[in-house]
Motif scaffolding. Structure first.
Motif, PDB file in Angstrom:
ATOM      1  N   THR A 188       5.818   3.343   2.018  1.00 35.91           N
ATOM      2  CA  THR A 188       6.945   4.277   1.921  1.00 35.91           C
ATOM      3  C   THR A 188       7.505   4.602   3.303  1.00 35.91           C
ATOM      4  OG1 THR A 188       5.400   6.151   1.927  1.00 35.91           O
ATOM      5  CG2 THR A 188       6.125   5.322  -0.224  1.00 35.91           C
TER       6      THR A 188
ATOM      7  N   SER B  48       0.838  -1.196   0.000  1.00 33.33           N
ATOM      8  CA  SER B  48       0.000   0.000   0.000  1.00 33.33           C
ATOM      9  C   SER B  48       0.874   1.248   0.000  1.00 33.33           C
ATOM     10  CB  SER B  48      -0.900  -0.002   1.243  1.00 33.33           C
ATOM     11  OG  SER B  48      -0.138   0.247   2.410  1.00 33.33           O
ATOM     12  N   PRO B  49       0.276   2.434  -0.228  1.00 38.27           N
ATOM     13  CA  PRO B  49       1.070   3.670  -0.206  1.00 38.27           C
ATOM     14  C   PRO B  49       1.807   3.894   1.107  1.00 38.27           C
ATOM     15  CG  PRO B  49      -1.064   4.064  -1.213  1.00 38.27           C
ATOM     16  CD  PRO B  49      -1.112   2.674  -0.665  1.00 38.27           C
ATOM     17  N   SER B  50       1.284   3.387   2.208  1.00 43.67           N
ATOM     18  CA  SER B  50       1.946   3.584   3.502  1.00 43.67           C
ATOM     19  C   SER B  50       3.274   2.842   3.603  1.00 43.67           C
ATOM     20  CB  SER B  50       1.024   3.129   4.649  1.00 43.67           C
ATOM     21  OG  SER B  50       0.794   1.735   4.584  1.00 43.67           O
TER      22      SER B  50
ATOM     23  N   ASP C 136      -3.363   0.617  -4.702  1.00 48.95           N
ATOM     24  CA  ASP C 136      -2.877   1.855  -5.323  1.00 48.95           C
ATOM     25  C   ASP C 136      -1.354   1.835  -5.495  1.00 48.95           C
ATOM     26  OD1 ASP C 136      -3.116   4.395  -6.414  1.00 48.95           O
ATOM     27  OD2 ASP C 136      -2.924   5.404  -4.484  1.00 48.95           O
TER      28      ASP C 136
ATOM     29  N   LYS D 261       9.369   3.745  -4.221  1.00 48.13           N
ATOM     30  CA  LYS D 261       8.188   2.881  -4.278  1.00 48.13           C
ATOM     31  C   LYS D 261       8.558   1.506  -4.824  1.00 48.13           C
ATOM     32  CE  LYS D 261       3.289   3.115  -5.066  1.00 48.13           C
ATOM     33  NZ  LYS D 261       2.144   4.005  -5.350  1.00 48.13           N
TER      34      LYS D 261
ATOM     35  N   ASP E  53       0.747   4.351  -8.690  1.00 47.37           N
ATOM     36  CA  ASP E  53       0.994   5.789  -8.664  1.00 47.37           C
ATOM     37  C   ASP E  53       2.492   6.072  -8.540  1.00 47.37           C
ATOM     38  OD1 ASP E  53       0.275   8.537  -8.551  1.00 47.37           O
ATOM     39  OD2 ASP E  53       0.555   8.492  -6.379  1.00 47.37           O
ATOM     40  N   LYS E  54       2.977   7.038  -9.292  1.00 46.77           N
ATOM     41  CA  LYS E  54       4.370   7.499  -9.278  1.00 46.77           C
ATOM     42  C   LYS E  54       5.348   6.486  -9.878  1.00 46.77           C
ATOM     43  CE  LYS E  54       3.853  10.612  -5.332  1.00 46.77           C
ATOM     44  NZ  LYS E  54       2.423  10.358  -5.082  1.00 46.77           N
TER      45      LYS E  54
END
Length: 372
Positions: free
Chosen positions: A124, A120-122, A308, A279, A311-312
């Motif tokens: 990072t 997940s984005p978290s 997600d 990422k 992204d990036k």
């Protein structure tokens, strides 16, 4: 492990959902804030008895409702054994977890039964956050296949908490009591250290190979495990600076200070590279975690949750990730994204079955099914 069906009532913004899933790829499309992540979080909850992003169970219950309920029907990798996991909680009461109708005495007994890896984005925070996030990465992996490790962590944590409480007192604590707590910390901490060390040694080459696949062999990455236990006998290390611990009011040495250093081109990752590289690093670590779990569970693939993740990332890295996880070595996958056309263009080239669901205001609707 395959999640065939899920039933959800009053979980975050999802009021009611009953869904059948593809044994391979399941995609959830919708704008931000519509409930895609909540669906994946419900699957995570059925494995870990908690939310991935909210430690307060009462806040998981949908607004103005008195309870939530989750139920998942699973098949093992060979399709021979069927399990039903049920979780429910009323406001003001403890949550209840059941496996095939039988309640657990302790929730920790369920951890590892349904292996799951979530990206997940978290993630990072593995790079930008403190050492606690990186220790958690190691602990979540080991806890899913090594129950004595969970017990050692719990013993160490309890002894550490008691020692810190004594260190904060105005009166100097008794030597005998401190020694008992330090011995407990050292014994349990040595178990934790050895298991973490073994994990990092096994994880590193797998992680490096996955990162190279995603990046196209453009960058060199490595991991380095650092622990006070590497200085010698852990009991002596903890005892040595007791006077300093008394001065600062907490324990300065032990496996609670372990670190997993992440390197890119030989330099600390947090000071190097782009957002895309950060990422990619986090995704490669989680996919390596997936492989470790698969290898330790008689080659039963965990469920993979990708929230997600695109992204990036440039188009090449996105396609490489999808190609990797759609391969035979991976099992059932759940993906969230905001762009239907984006996913369609990628999945069109994958020779595998998939389903696509639309998510809007907590309502989840199956839109299409594709069989190859």
């Amino acid at each position: 492990m395959i999640l065939q069906k899920i039933s959800i009532i009053n979980y975050k913004n999802i009021s009611n959902a009953a869904l059948d899933f593809s044994p391979k790829i399941n995609c959830f499309i919708g704008s931000n804030g519509e409930g895609k992540t909540n669906l994946l979080d419900a699957i995570y909850f059925l494995s870990f008895c908690r939310s991935s992003n909210n430690p307060v169970d009462a806040q998981i219950i949908r607004h103005a409702q008195d309870f939530f309920m989750l139920e998942g029907e699973y098949l093992d990798g060979g399709g021979l054994e069927r399990d039903v996991v049920h979780c429910a909680m009323k406001r003001g009461r403890k949550k209840q977890m059941r496996l095939n109708g039988k309640a657990y005495r302790r929730l920790s007994e369920h951890i590892g039964h349904i292996p799951v890896v979530m990206i997940s984005p978290s993630d990072t925070m593995l790079i930008d956050g403190g050492g606690e996030d990186r220790r958690k990465l190691m602990d979540v992996v080991i806890a899913q296949y090594d129950r004595p490790y969970i017990e050692a962590l719990a013993t160490y944590g309890k002894a550490l908490q008691q020692r810190n409480a004594l260190l904060k007192q105005e009166a100097e604590p008794e030597d005998a009591l401190m020694e008992v707590l330090e011995m407990q910390m050292a014994e349990a901490g040595t178990v934790v250290f050895r298991k973490r060390k073994e994990l990092v040694e096994e994880l590193t080459p797998i992680f490096q190979g996955i990162y190279q696949d995603i990046s196209g062999n453009k960058e060199e990455v490595s991991l380095q495990y650092i622990s006070h236990a590497q200085r010698g006998d852990l009991l002596e290390v903890i005892r040595k600076d007791r006077r300093k611990d008394l001065a600062v009011g907490h324990s300065l040495h032990g496996v609670h200070r372990d670190e997993l250093e992440m390197l890119l081109g030989g330099y600390p990752l947090r000071r190097e590279g782009s957002q895309g590289q950060h990422k990619t690093y986090a995704i490669a670590l989680k996919l390596a975690q997936f492989n470790i779990l698969k290898n330790t569970r008689r080659r039963t693939a965990p469920i993979l949750l990708l929230d997600d993740v695109f992204d990036k990332l440039d188009a090449h890295r996105v396609e490489q990730i999808v190609r990797l996880v759609a391969g035979d070595q991976y099992g059932q996958i759940f993906i969230t994204d905001t762009n239907r056309e984006h996913l369609d263009s990628i999945l069109r080239h994958q020779l595998t079955e998939y389903k696509i669901f639309a998510v809007e205001r907590g309502e989840i609707t199956e839109k299409t099914e594709h069989h190859v």
